[in-house]
Scaffold this motif. Structure first.
Motif, PDB file in Angstrom:
ATOM      1  N   GLY A   1       0.855  -1.155  -0.047  1.00  0.00           N
ATOM      2  CA  GLY A   1       0.105  -0.001   0.069  1.00  0.00           C
ATOM      3  C   GLY A   1       0.837   1.157   0.001  1.00  0.00           C
ATOM      4  N   SER A   2       1.992   1.106   0.493  1.00  0.00           N
ATOM      5  CA  SER A   2       3.047   2.500   0.493  1.00  0.00           C
ATOM      6  C   SER A   2       4.274   1.815   0.595  1.00  0.00           C
ATOM      7  CB  SER A   2       2.511   3.184   1.918  1.00  0.00           C
ATOM      8  OG  SER A   2       3.713   4.223   1.935  1.00  0.00           O
TER       9      SER A   2
ATOM     10  N   PRO B   1      -9.381   0.207  -0.194  1.00  0.00           N
ATOM     11  CA  PRO B   1      -8.943   1.504  -0.523  1.00  0.00           C
ATOM     12  C   PRO B   1      -8.726   2.398   0.806  1.00  0.00           C
ATOM     13  CG  PRO B   1     -10.745   1.060  -1.955  1.00  0.00           C
ATOM     14  CD  PRO B   1     -10.829   0.117  -0.830  1.00  0.00           C
TER      15      PRO B   1
ATOM     16  N   ILE C   1      -5.101   2.309   2.335  1.00  0.00           N
ATOM     17  CA  ILE C   1      -3.913   2.826   1.302  1.00  0.00           C
ATOM     18  C   ILE C   1      -3.904   4.304   1.584  1.00  0.00           C
ATOM     19  CG2 ILE C   1      -3.120   3.022  -0.874  1.00  0.00           C
ATOM     20  CD1 ILE C   1      -4.816   0.972  -1.762  1.00  0.00           C
TER      21      ILE C   1
ATOM     22  N   THR D   1      -3.559   8.122   1.013  1.00  0.00           N
ATOM     23  CA  THR D   1      -4.540   8.809  -0.276  1.00  0.00           C
ATOM     24  C   THR D   1      -3.298   9.377  -1.050  1.00  0.00           C
ATOM     25  OG1 THR D   1      -6.000   9.688   1.243  1.00  0.00           O
ATOM     26  CG2 THR D   1      -5.501  11.113  -0.872  1.00  0.00           C
TER      27      THR D   1
ATOM     28  N   ASP E   1      -0.681   7.669  -1.984  1.00  0.00           N
ATOM     29  CA  ASP E   1       0.100   6.487  -2.591  1.00  0.00           C
ATOM     30  C   ASP E   1      -0.702   5.770  -3.480  1.00  0.00           C
ATOM     31  OD1 ASP E   1       2.578   6.809  -1.382  1.00  0.00           O
ATOM     32  OD2 ASP E   1       1.658   6.093   0.510  1.00  0.00           O
ATOM     33  N   VAL E   2      -2.310   6.137  -3.577  1.00  0.00           N
ATOM     34  CA  VAL E   2      -3.060   5.324  -4.400  1.00  0.00           C
ATOM     35  C   VAL E   2      -2.779   5.532  -5.819  1.00  0.00           C
ATOM     36  CG1 VAL E   2      -5.595   5.431  -5.057  1.00  0.00           C
ATOM     37  CG2 VAL E   2      -4.974   5.884  -2.856  1.00  0.00           C
TER      38      VAL E   2
ATOM     39  N   ASN F   1      -1.038   2.513 -11.135  1.00  0.00           N
ATOM     40  CA  ASN F   1      -2.549   2.818 -11.134  1.00  0.00           C
ATOM     41  C   ASN F   1      -2.660   4.334 -11.683  1.00  0.00           C
ATOM     42  OD1 ASN F   1      -3.279   0.475  -9.496  1.00  0.00           O
ATOM     43  ND2 ASN F   1      -2.321   1.318  -7.744  1.00  0.00           N
TER      44      ASN F   1
ATOM     45  N   PRO G   1      -9.102  10.447  -3.950  1.00  0.00           N
ATOM     46  CA  PRO G   1      -9.039   9.477  -5.094  1.00  0.00           C
ATOM     47  C   PRO G   1     -10.317   9.011  -5.525  1.00  0.00           C
ATOM     48  CG  PRO G   1      -7.471   8.984  -3.482  1.00  0.00           C
ATOM     49  CD  PRO G   1      -8.111  10.073  -2.855  1.00  0.00           C
TER      50      PRO G   1
ATOM     51  N   PHE H   1     -11.944   5.874  -6.970  1.00  0.00           N
ATOM     52  CA  PHE H   1     -11.358   4.608  -7.381  1.00  0.00           C
ATOM     53  C   PHE H   1     -11.930   4.076  -8.591  1.00  0.00           C
ATOM     54  CE2 PHE H   1     -10.193   5.339  -2.831  1.00  0.00           C
ATOM     55  CZ  PHE H   1      -8.979   4.844  -2.918  1.00  0.00           C
TER      56      PHE H   1
ATOM     57  N   ARG I   1      -5.684  -0.393 -13.294  1.00  0.00           N
ATOM     58  CA  ARG I   1      -4.507  -1.029 -12.794  1.00  0.00           C
ATOM     59  C   ARG I   1      -3.949  -1.736 -14.069  1.00  0.00           C
ATOM     60  NH1 ARG I   1      -6.812  -4.748  -9.006  1.00  0.00           N
ATOM     61  NH2 ARG I   1      -6.991  -6.141 -10.809  1.00  0.00           N
TER      62      ARG I   1
END
Length: 242
Positions: free
Chosen positions: A46-47, A81, A84, A86, A88-89, A115, A130, A132, A137
């Motif tokens: 996620g990061s 989501p 994660i 924000t 790094d989305v 992404n 974000p 989504f 992806r």
């Protein structure tokens, strides 16, 4: 000598919308029958800053495994989501497939993931929050990274690392991808296996397919056959995405 060798991982339904499941078709050779289960996991990073944001998307148990070649499709829900950060989305991250036996990890395969928004306006002026359902992806399926480990296959002892391998421990708090995976049925020099001991080269691609069984809705599912480097910016230039 590793009793299990991953010979191919095919990324299915790629690219796809961010909220669609991950799908991987995994092919592996088992050189000797295994009485116990292999545990496979899909992990979403996620990061790049912390493992705290890693998500285990799914885990499956495969076994017992007879000698031969096996193939199955591993599907997992997309990441949550809300877990994660924000910032790094959107952009480049990593998804990892791992496999363990008796709790000892012997292989991990990682892919870079990009992404991005499909709409030009959103790409040029990304929203603060974000969106989504507007994200696509794209997994860089042509450049997997693999880390291999030598383990004791005969008991529950701790894993033994090969002399020429780095541990799946932490380097700057990160999993390490050692080299680019060349998926074929023959061992590489890192496998420490002589050609004369390589039994996989004579195996038929379609032998011993695994029958897939989903007993219930448990997050840890069973397939029964008895019937990254986090310095992502340094690699971003490798992504040649549409």
């Amino acid at each position: 000598m590793s009793k299990v060798q991953v010979v191919d991982v095919e990324v299915l339904d790629n690219p796809s919308e961010f909220q669609q499941p991950f799908k991987f078709q995994i092919t592996f050779d088992c050189l000797d029958s295994l009485a116990d289960d292999l545990e496979w996991k899909i992990i979403y990073v996620g990061s790049a800053e912390s493992e705290q944001h890693d998500q285990i998307l799914d885990s499956v148990l495969v076994g017992p495994i007879p000698a031969g070649r096996h193939k199955f499709v591993f599907q997992a829900d997309p990441p949550n989501p809300s877990l994660i950060p924000t910032e790094d989305v959107v952009g480049v991250t990593v998804v990892i497939i791992t496999c363990t036996y008796h709790g000892n990890e012997f292989v991990r395969v990682g892919y870079y993931v990009n992404n991005e928004y499909l709409e030009t306006e959103l790409r040029e002026n990304p929203p603060e929050k974000p969106v989504f359902d507007k994200l696509r992806r794209n997994i860089l399926s042509s450049a997997p990274r693999v880390t291999r480990f030598k383990i004791n296959w005969d008991d529950n002892g701790e894993a033994e690392l090969a002399n020429n391998q780095m541990p799946a421990a932490e380097v700057n708090n990160a999993p390490v991808f050692l080299d680019e995976m060349n998926f074929d049925s023959k061992s590489t020099e890192n496998d420490d296996v002589d050609d004369e001991d390589d039994d996989t080269k004579d195996m038929d691609d379609d032998s011993c397919p695994i029958n897939v069984v989903f007993p219930g809705d448990s997050k840890s599912r069973r397939y029964d056959d008895s019937s990254v480097d986090r310095s992502i910016d340094a690699f971003e230039s490798q992504l040649m995405l549409d």
